[in-house]
Design an enzyme around this catalytic site. Sequence first.
Site, PDB file in Angstrom:
ATOM      1  CD  GLU A  39      -2.581   1.228   2.678  1.00 41.73           C
ATOM      2  OE1 GLU A  39      -3.613   1.909   2.718  1.00 41.73           O
ATOM      3  OE2 GLU A  39      -2.172   0.557   3.650  1.00 41.73           O
ATOM      4  CE  LYS A 105      -7.402   1.680   3.329  1.00 35.78           C
ATOM      5  NZ  LYS A 105      -6.228   2.148   4.120  1.00 35.78           N
ATOM      6  CB  CYS A 139      -4.524  -1.492   4.321  1.00 39.33           C
ATOM      7  SG  CYS A 139      -3.601  -1.561   5.887  1.00 39.33           S
TER       8      CYS A 139
END
Length: 254
Positions: A39, A105, A139
């Site tokens: 990430e 994200k 994540c």
Amino acid sequence: MKISIIQTTLAWEDAAANRAHFTQLIDTIQETDLIVLPEMFTSGFTMNAAGASEAPNGPSVVWMQQMAQAKNCAVTGSIAIKEDEKYYNRLFFVYPDGSMQTYNKRHLFSYGDEHNHYTKGTEKLIIDYKGWKICPLICYDLRFPVFSRNVEGYDVLLYVASWPQARIYAWDALLKARAIENLSYTIGVNRVGTDAADFVYTGHSQVLDPLGGYLLEPTVEDGVFSVAIDKSTLEATRTRFAFLNDRDHFDIKL
């Protein structure tokens, strides 16, 4: 399909240094189908969105295209991106020919104030690549099983991350849970080292089979790790253990 994951340290908010470092590591890979980077691999997990972000066609995206074409494989990882006066933690999946798909994200890490600096995504992405369906996530998405749920029939669940040592047991447990509940190969790629905020990262990048067994056990080492996954094994597992047939059907309000 052969997958090569890179677990390494990151230079804080120094995209050029990180690109140079990853170029050296990628040069050691002889043959692979997919290279996975962590990430925000160009900057570290920074909340300095204005200072660290690039345009969607900026130098780091161009670099990913160059690496994909040079190695004749796909390359994926997330970058801080500025577009239309908004900032995104955006994953790029770059194909060997340089074309690409993106995922913003969805779950922003409010505990770390990410939601006050970046705009959340609104769409789940399923990638078709070499006969495999891949679901790439980032994540904190790992903590939300509803969004990750395999309602699309994907084959590979992929997380790129900057997951700190303080909560690494959650990372290990949740990756195993996502593999088991989705009957999917599951890949988690994390970084190592210490960032500018003194957060320590111990990696634990790993690859799990559809029953939650390790193909690559969690490791704290800096380096490149390659694993082969097999479609016939996945299909045989899903035929024998047809648990996905009993899954719930639902819609997510994005």
